[in-house]
Enzyme design. Structure first.
Site, PDB file in Angstrom:
ATOM      1  CB  CYS A  52      -0.785   0.068   1.160  1.00 29.87           C
ATOM      2  SG  CYS A  52      -1.793   1.443   1.381  1.00 29.87           S
ATOM      3  CG  ASP A  59      -2.547  -3.732  -0.444  1.00 33.52           C
ATOM      4  OD1 ASP A  59      -3.191  -4.131   0.473  1.00 33.52           O
ATOM      5  OD2 ASP A  59      -2.147  -2.807  -1.017  1.00 33.52           O
TER       6      ASP A  59
END
Length: 153
Positions: A52, A59
């Site tokens: 992120c 992620d």
């Protein structure tokens, strides 16, 4: 023959070097032996990771790539190393999917390509960005518009 393709990553007998950040330069191609045919090539990367850009949190996603090759095709080991290079790269889900698609378009000029990211939930919400492209001025451009308009997971 494949030996004439100048592929530097496949079966080189050396330990594989993994890039620590976004590395489109690792992508390699080879000649499509059947450019006159329309056919699909599909890749599935169920262990894609990126960061992120705001929090630095990892992620996780499954990246699906489907394309109809033109004159050149992406070499699978180079694609694996390229996708791995996102591991320490900070970008939003939608940016990752669009970057992957644009890099592959620049690399091999496919007739048609689509990239989907099935990102795992964060904060109770999953994000599934989808991007596609059809070669302008061809039936593949029409295919891209049709598939985009009818897109549903």
């Amino acid at each position: 023959m494949r030996e004439d393709e100048n592929l530097t990553l496949l079966g080189n007998g050396r330990k594989t070097e993994y890039k620590s950040d976004y590395a489109p330069e690792v992508l390699e191609t080879f000649l499509n032996k059947h450019p006159e045919n329309d056919y699909w090539v599909r890749f599935n990367c169920p262990e894609f990771t990126s960061l992120c850009p705001i929090t630095g949190q990892p992620d996780f996603a499954e990246i699906r790539i489907s394309y109809m090759p033109g004159e050149r095709m992406v070499e699978s080991k180079s694609l694996k190393l390229y996708l791995f290079s996102f591991r320490n790269h900070g970008d939003f889900h939608e940016d990752c999917v669009n970057t992957i698609m644009k890099d592959l378009i620049r690399l091999m000029d496919p007739k048609y390509i689509e990239v989907t990211g099935l990102f795992t939930p964060r904060g109770g919400i999953s994000i599934y960005p989808y991007a596609n492209y059809g070669r302008p001025g061809t039936k593949y451009e029409e295919l891209a518009l049709q598939r985009l308009n009818q897109h549903d997971l």
